[in-house]
Design a protein around this motif. Structure first.
Motif, PDB file in Angstrom:
ATOM      1  N   MET A 159       5.637  53.085   2.265  1.00 60.22           N
ATOM      2  CA  MET A 159       6.532  52.568   3.298  1.00 60.22           C
ATOM      3  C   MET A 159       6.616  51.043   3.283  1.00 60.22           C
ATOM      4  N   LYS A 160       5.479  50.390   3.077  1.00 57.14           N
ATOM      5  CA  LYS A 160       5.446  48.918   3.103  1.00 57.14           C
ATOM      6  C   LYS A 160       5.720  48.308   1.733  1.00 57.14           C
ATOM      7  N   ASN A 161       5.660  49.130   0.675  1.00 55.98           N
ATOM      8  CA  ASN A 161       5.944  48.671  -0.683  1.00 55.98           C
ATOM      9  C   ASN A 161       5.188  47.391  -1.032  1.00 55.98           C
ATOM     10  N   PRO A 162       3.849  47.401  -0.971  1.00 55.53           N
ATOM     11  CA  PRO A 162       3.065  46.188  -1.224  1.00 55.53           C
ATOM     12  C   PRO A 162       3.185  45.654  -2.642  1.00 55.53           C
ATOM     13  N   TRP A 163       3.605  46.514  -3.603  1.00 52.03           N
ATOM     14  CA  TRP A 163       3.749  46.061  -4.985  1.00 52.03           C
ATOM     15  C   TRP A 163       5.150  45.537  -5.279  1.00 52.03           C
ATOM     16  N   ASN A 164       6.019  45.547  -4.256  1.00 53.90           N
ATOM     17  CA  ASN A 164       7.393  45.054  -4.432  1.00 53.90           C
ATOM     18  C   ASN A 164       8.127  45.757  -5.567  1.00 53.90           C
TER      19      ASN A 164
ATOM     20  N   GLN B   5      13.121  49.629  -5.183  1.00 52.64           N
ATOM     21  CA  GLN B   5      13.267  51.000  -4.718  1.00 52.64           C
ATOM     22  C   GLN B   5      14.720  51.397  -4.528  1.00 52.64           C
TER      23      GLN B   5
END
Length: 241
Positions: free
Chosen positions: A1-6, A9
């Motif tokens: 949900m937060k996509n920490p790896w960028n 998407q």
């Protein structure tokens, strides 16, 4: 949900990258499965089957154009849905009597460290050190190592982690905050160091330590992701022999 790896998407998407369920319908060319079978599905949902890694030596996890579940990189929805289409190459039969809820995490966390242990090429009776052993992946690694006949050295810190790791099958526990890791690992391995190391801890220091205590001809497998990076790159194992 937060996509920490960028990761770039494609939205909308359904998350979830490990799962287990019941086969309810099959394509006309499917062989080896039947309706009602219990199967697990992995993060790596599809591979091209044509690149060098897919065709030779069982290295399809390094496929050049992979499709992962639930990360939105290729439009492949994940396991947080009622039905999902899965290729037979990435479906694994689960025995009757095994709780599907317990089998699901093995499809990512379990496979990840099992593969890492296999990459160390250690044999029953040999030593393997596991850094970050008290976490989720480490817990799986300790259980697998015991089942494989390996003498595992769990490296983490804190009394609660010590108790947990020993319960999971570790033969030795090294407290990284209270003990000299290099000295202690060498001590319990008769001064020679472990035959293999699986580094799960996402930090530089454990890797630097491992290079100093690793046995001659031993193998270090880097498992932890050290920095934010493209997801596909984070799956590679780096081996120092």
């Amino acid at each position: 949900m937060k996509n920490p790896w960028n990761v770039p998407q494609k939205l909308p998407l359904v998350a979830g990258h490990e799962g287990a369920g019941i086969v309810v319908k099959m394509g006309k060319d499917v062989k080896g499965y039947k309706e009602g079978d219990r199967v697990g599905i992995t993060l790596l949902n599809r591979t091209c089957q044509t690149c060098e890694f897919c065709k030779y030596g069982g290295k399809e996890t390094f496929c050049i154009t992979p499709e992962y579940l639930g990360f939105g990189t290729s439009g492949s929805f994940g396991t947080f849905q009622q039905y999902i289409a899965v290729p037979t190459s990435n479906a694994h039969l689960i025995p009757e009597g095994v709780d599907l809820a317990k089998a699901a995490p093995i499809q990512c966390a379990g496979w990840t460290v099992y593969r890492a242990l296999k990459e160390t090429d250690t044999k029953p009776g040999q030593f393997v050190a596991i850094t970050g052993a008290g976490g989720g992946l480490g817990s799986f690694a300790l259980q697998f190592a015991k089942a494989m006949g390996l003498r595992s050295i769990a490296i983490d810190f804190g009394d609660s982690k010590r108790d947990h790791c020993l319960k999971q099958g570790a033969e030795f526990f090294v407290d990284a905050k209270k003990q000299d890791v290099i000295e202690e690992v060498r001590r319990v391995t008769n001064g020679l160091g472990p035959h293999g190391v699986v580094n799960i801890a996402p930090a530089i220091k454990p890797i630097e330590d491992a290079l100093k205590y690793l046995r001659k001809t031993g193998t270090l497998v880097l498992q932890g992701t050290l920095t934010a990076c493209e997801f596909s790159n984070s799956r590679f194992f780096l081996k120092f022999s």
